[in-house]
Design a protein around this motif. Sequence first.
Motif, PDB file in Angstrom:
ATOM      1  N   LEU A   1       1.571 -18.811 -32.309  1.00 44.56           N
ATOM      2  CA  LEU A   1       0.460 -18.479 -33.197  1.00 44.56           C
ATOM      3  C   LEU A   1      -0.549 -19.618 -33.255  1.00 44.56           C
ATOM      4  N   GLU A   2      -0.076 -20.846 -33.332  1.00 50.59           N
ATOM      5  CA  GLU A   2      -0.975 -22.005 -33.312  1.00 50.59           C
ATOM      6  C   GLU A   2      -1.821 -21.991 -32.040  1.00 50.59           C
ATOM      7  N   ALA A   3      -1.182 -21.764 -30.903  1.00 58.52           N
ATOM      8  CA  ALA A   3      -1.898 -21.753 -29.626  1.00 58.52           C
ATOM      9  C   ALA A   3      -2.953 -20.656 -29.587  1.00 58.52           C
ATOM     10  N   VAL A   4      -2.629 -19.479 -30.120  1.00 62.45           N
ATOM     11  CA  VAL A   4      -3.588 -18.365 -30.145  1.00 62.45           C
ATOM     12  C   VAL A   4      -4.792 -18.719 -31.012  1.00 62.45           C
ATOM     13  N   ILE A   5      -4.538 -19.261 -32.196  1.00 67.93           N
ATOM     14  CA  ILE A   5      -5.636 -19.637 -33.097  1.00 67.93           C
ATOM     15  C   ILE A   5      -6.525 -20.673 -32.426  1.00 67.93           C
ATOM     16  N   LEU A   6      -5.921 -21.696 -31.873  1.00 68.54           N
ATOM     17  CA  LEU A   6      -6.692 -22.779 -31.248  1.00 68.54           C
ATOM     18  C   LEU A   6      -7.471 -22.291 -30.033  1.00 68.54           C
ATOM     19  N   SER A   7      -6.891 -21.376 -29.266  1.00 65.71           N
ATOM     20  CA  SER A   7      -7.578 -20.879 -28.068  1.00 65.71           C
ATOM     21  C   SER A   7      -8.883 -20.183 -28.426  1.00 65.71           C
ATOM     22  N   GLY A   8      -8.943 -19.601 -29.618  1.00 67.45           N
ATOM     23  CA  GLY A   8     -10.173 -18.960 -30.071  1.00 67.45           C
ATOM     24  C   GLY A   8     -11.319 -19.945 -30.246  1.00 67.45           C
ATOM     25  N   PHE A   9     -11.000 -21.226 -30.248  1.00 65.78           N
ATOM     26  CA  PHE A   9     -12.008 -22.274 -30.384  1.00 65.78           C
ATOM     27  C   PHE A   9     -12.100 -23.135 -29.128  1.00 65.78           C
ATOM     28  N   GLY A  10     -11.497 -22.639 -28.045  1.00 72.21           N
ATOM     29  CA  GLY A  10     -11.550 -23.372 -26.781  1.00 72.21           C
ATOM     30  C   GLY A  10     -10.669 -24.609 -26.761  1.00 72.21           C
ATOM     31  N   ILE A  11      -9.646 -24.644 -27.607  1.00 70.84           N
ATOM     32  CA  ILE A  11      -8.745 -25.789 -27.681  1.00 70.84           C
ATOM     33  C   ILE A  11      -7.456 -25.434 -26.944  1.00 70.84           C
ATOM     34  N   ALA A  12      -7.053 -26.320 -26.046  1.00 68.79           N
ATOM     35  CA  ALA A  12      -5.865 -26.085 -25.221  1.00 68.79           C
ATOM     36  C   ALA A  12      -4.602 -25.990 -26.072  1.00 68.79           C
ATOM     37  N   ASP A  13      -3.642 -25.237 -25.563  1.00 70.39           N
ATOM     38  CA  ASP A  13      -2.342 -25.090 -26.207  1.00 70.39           C
ATOM     39  C   ASP A  13      -1.697 -26.475 -26.335  1.00 70.39           C
ATOM     40  N   PRO A  14      -1.474 -26.953 -27.552  1.00 68.88           N
ATOM     41  CA  PRO A  14      -0.913 -28.296 -27.710  1.00 68.88           C
ATOM     42  C   PRO A  14       0.540 -28.402 -27.264  1.00 68.88           C
ATOM     43  N   TYR A  15       1.188 -27.281 -27.035  1.00 68.99           N
ATOM     44  CA  TYR A  15       2.594 -27.282 -26.632  1.00 68.99           C
ATOM     45  C   TYR A  15       2.769 -27.023 -25.136  1.00 68.99           C
ATOM     46  N   ALA A  16       1.676 -26.766 -24.443  1.00 64.52           N
ATOM     47  CA  ALA A  16       1.743 -26.472 -23.008  1.00 64.52           C
ATOM     48  C   ALA A  16       2.127 -27.733 -22.234  1.00 64.52           C
ATOM     49  N   GLU A  17       2.772 -27.522 -21.126  1.00 65.21           N
ATOM     50  CA  GLU A  17       3.142 -28.622 -20.235  1.00 65.21           C
ATOM     51  C   GLU A  17       1.907 -29.436 -19.904  1.00 65.21           C
ATOM     52  N   GLY A  18       2.011 -30.753 -20.055  1.00 66.84           N
ATOM     53  CA  GLY A  18       0.888 -31.614 -19.713  1.00 66.84           C
ATOM     54  C   GLY A  18      -0.114 -31.788 -20.834  1.00 66.84           C
ATOM     55  N   GLU A  19       0.116 -31.143 -21.960  1.00 67.10           N
ATOM     56  CA  GLU A  19      -0.823 -31.273 -23.088  1.00 67.10           C
ATOM     57  C   GLU A  19      -0.326 -32.277 -24.128  1.00 67.10           C
ATOM     58  N   GLY A  20       0.713 -33.025 -23.828  1.00 67.22           N
ATOM     59  CA  GLY A  20       1.235 -33.985 -24.804  1.00 67.22           C
ATOM     60  C   GLY A  20       2.168 -33.286 -25.771  1.00 67.22           C
ATOM     61  N   GLN A  21       2.661 -34.031 -26.717  1.00 63.19           N
ATOM     62  CA  GLN A  21       3.583 -33.501 -27.700  1.00 63.19           C
ATOM     63  C   GLN A  21       2.841 -32.684 -28.753  1.00 63.19           C
ATOM     64  N   GLY A  22       3.551 -31.757 -29.332  1.00 60.42           N
ATOM     65  CA  GLY A  22       3.030 -31.072 -30.508  1.00 60.42           C
ATOM     66  C   GLY A  22       3.250 -31.949 -31.722  1.00 60.42           C
TER      67      GLY A  22
END
Length: 172
Positions: A150-171
């Motif tokens: 849900l966090e990733a979906v909300i953030l994607s609406g603002f062009g923000i990468a999934d913070p939990y995706a591989e290579g995106e650093g720690q959540g």
Amino acid sequence: MSAEIDVAISIEDEAWTQALPGAEELCRTMVLATLQAAGGDFDGPAVEVSVVLTSDTAVHALNRDWRGQDKPTNVLSFAGLDDDEAPVVVGAPILLGDVIMAFGVCAQEAREQGKTLAHHAAHLVVHGTLHLLGWDHEEDEAEAEEMERLEAVILSGFGIADPYAEGEGQGS
């Protein structure tokens, strides 16, 4: 979502406004987006969310006093709906709670994770607001994964990468 929603922003550490001039609007936008995306049914009385942008020292004290963790952390959430002793005043807004963020920890994490402070702060506001709505990632692995999605979906609406995706650093 037809109820009036008040998002009160308090900036207690000026480092936030120096490093992130649009901090108030960012926080307000992310709280509202989270409430909408989480499907909160706010057809009744007005609701209020407080976001406090403060120092590591202030968050350290809160974390120590309320969670028994003697260290600063990035974000703390205090859900008003969890307080069984809170008075109920007919016609008064429902206080969903407080999201409190520590500047130094957030800025350090953003640097370490290769993110802008704006994107990291947006994520932490979403994360903290979900906690106010009862979401938890500590006890239930399935709920933690659902919360992250849900966090990733909300953030994607603002062009923000999934913070939990591989290579995106720690959540958070």
